[in-house]
Design an enzyme around this catalytic site. Structure first.
Site, short mmCIF file in Angstrom:
data_model
loop_
_atom_site.label_atom_id
_atom_site.label_comp_id
_atom_site.label_asym_id
_atom_site.label_seq_id
_atom_site.Cartn_x
_atom_site.Cartn_y
_atom_site.Cartn_z
CE LYS A 291 -7.34 8.78 -106.74
NZ LYS A 291 -7.00 7.58 -105.58
NE ARG A 365 1.67 7.60 -99.11
CZ ARG A 365 1.11 6.29 -98.90
NH1 ARG A 365 2.08 5.30 -98.90
NH2 ARG A 365 -0.32 6.14 -98.88
#
Length: 512
Positions: A291, A365
């Site tokens: 990020k 996920r």
């Protein structure tokens, strides 16, 4: 004012997270004569009655004049601070006008407003709250006011040199003291405590919160509670179960992943439980798909889903809910290192479905895919909910007002929206289309963890949904937009608001 003589129902309820400030609540139909500060509700400035009317009479009409001078609006939530009215040192007037009747969340909001108002002015609070002029059908409204006050009365000062010292003694003057005492003591206080528990987890710096420590704190918090069993799967356990997705996310960290399972069996033996599964990334750098630095500090709260599950399980167990619930917290730290998974890698899962990694920053996920499948295989639940700070797209779509809700069944979505309304934590549906499942088809594996270069909210849900049986009622909550507050709201100071505890608690109440 005159009040009937009664036995004082006084239960001093102290609470704090990593905060030295504390509060206690009492409920009675008598005024606490030691208190010099008061809170009264007004639903019509032109017809003051109840406690407000008494004060207006004693002040020779001064209160009514001050309300007019300050253009006070009696709309629910309006507040006005006055001093030296009829001998009351500090008086807070709170608007309570509501044509439809105040709901539990609206009463909680009023309680939070009271906490914010008095705490901002006084270090040590001793205040009487007069329960009248509240248009509500709830039998013990002061209990919900206390819950809202409790929820708002939170700060995290563990690392501050100067602690947030201060004490609040809040005395509710109500004709339903016994009912209010029972409702708060035996139920609502535990929701607030569970929310504080969740906030503690999400606020703790990543260096000080890792999967094993999260597990230790859950164990400690739930120790000794009836009908509770806590199990923690370590790396060896997960390897035996072939949980390659959950294990893969944690490979880049010095802190091994964990799957925490809290079994609460307060219902009938043999009844299928409700399963609650939370994403617990104790810090998310994005892994190899690193990020940007801007805002990365907030990734300490990427465990908010798991934190909310922990807080919910605490609330359910403490009040002894007659239901079976299993809470699963899929814990890992997503870091870049020589051992970290790479984009293009393929992970195997407990289900046997292989996943091609398109982005290591689509990791929530992955941990949930093994967790939800384990929940189904082990417990055969009647309903499965997963909760996660999953995608920025959910936050962009719904902002701070709603958590994203995704199900396979729109009727279930409408039911969950109603649960959100009743709990005070609102959700709004996003679609789950067959094309979303096509978009995650992989040329070298069964599926991939994001589709067409877009890790959107529906795509994230499709990945998790690939591991959920189609005939199982399944609720996916993406709380990326609501978990962290940039400014205060009525029931929470800025920072983590512990979102999800109230929603899941309400869901459990309605599905016993």
């Amino acid at each position: 004012m005159t009040f009937k003589k009664s036995i004082l129902l006084a239960s001093l309820i102290s609470f704090s997270g990593f905060c030295t400030a504390s509060a206690s609540f009492t409920f009675s139909d008598q005024v606490n004569t030691q208190n010099s500060d008061q809170i009264v509700f007004v639903d019509d400035v032109n017809a003051l009655d109840g406690a407000a009317g008494e004060l207006n009479s004693r002040s020779g009409g001064q209160l009514a004049k001050l309300l007019a001078l300050n253009e006070f609006d009696a709309k629910a939530g309006s507040t006005l601070h006055l001093q030296m009215v009829a001998g009351v040192n500090n008086l807070w007037v709170v608007g309570s006008a509501d044509e439809d009747g105040l709901s539990a969340p609206e009463l909680q909001n009023l309680g939070g407003k009271i906490a914010a108002s008095v705490d901002s002015l006084l270090n040590d609070v001793n205040v009487d709250v007069f329960i009248d002029n509240l248009n509500t059908n709830l039998p013990a409204p002061s209990a919900y006011l206390a819950q809202g006050y409790h929820m708002r009365h939170y700060s995290f000062d563990k690392y501050k040199t100067k602690k947030d010292a201060g004490k609040s003694d809040v005395h509710f003057v109500t004709g339903s003291a016994s009912d209010a005492e029972a409702a708060y003591q035996k139920d609502l206080r535990y929701i607030a405590e569970g929310i504080h528990f969740a906030r503690d987890f999400a606020t703790e710096p990543g260096k000080s919160m890792y999967p094993a420590l999260f597990a230790d704190r859950v164990r400690a918090k739930l120790k000794g509670l009836d009908n509770v069993n806590v199990r923690v799967l370590d790396v060896k356990d997960m390897q035996k179960l072939n949980m390659g997705a959950l294990l893969g996310v944690g490979k880049g960290s010095i802190h091994d992943p964990r799957l925490i399972i809290v079994e609460y069996m307060g219902g009938k033996k043999g009844d299928a439980p409700i399963a609650l599964a939370g994403k617990g990334i104790t810090f998310d750098t994005g892994g190899i798909s690193l990020k940007q630095n801007s805002g990365m500090w907030a990734m300490k709260s990427d465990l908010s889903g798991a934190a909310a599950v922990a807080g919910t399980m605490y609330a359910i167990a403490k009040r002894g809910e007659k239901v079976n619930v299993v809470g699963l917290m899929a814990m890992a730290e997503n870091m870049p290192s020589r051992d970290a998974i790479r984009p293009g890698d393929v992970l195997n899962t407990m289900k046997g479905t292989s996943i091609e990694i398109m982005s290591t920053d689509a990791e929530g996920r992955l941990v949930l895919s093994d967790a939800v499948y384990y929940a189904q295989e082990k417990y055969q639940p009647k309903m499965l909910l997963n909760i996660a700070t999953l995608t920025g797209s959910a936050a962009r779509a719904l902002s701070k007002e709603y958590a994203a809700l995704i199900t396979r069944d729109f009727e279930l979505s409408t039911q969950m929206m109603a649960v959100g309304e009743r709990s005070g934590e609102h959700v709004w549906p996003l679609p789950l289309h067959p094309n979303h499942f096509k978009q995650i088809e992989s040329p070298i594996a069964d599926i991939k963890n994001s589709g067409a270069g877009n890790p959107g909210a529906s795509i994230g849900a499709a990945v998790i949904g690939s591991f959920v049986a189609e005939d199982l009622p399944w609720i996916h909550l993406d709380i990326a937009g609501v978990d962290w507050l940039d400014s205060d709201i009525d029931v929470s100071p800025k920072g983590s608001q512990g979102w999800g505890v109230r929603f899941m608690d309400q869901l459990v109440r309605e599905n016993k």
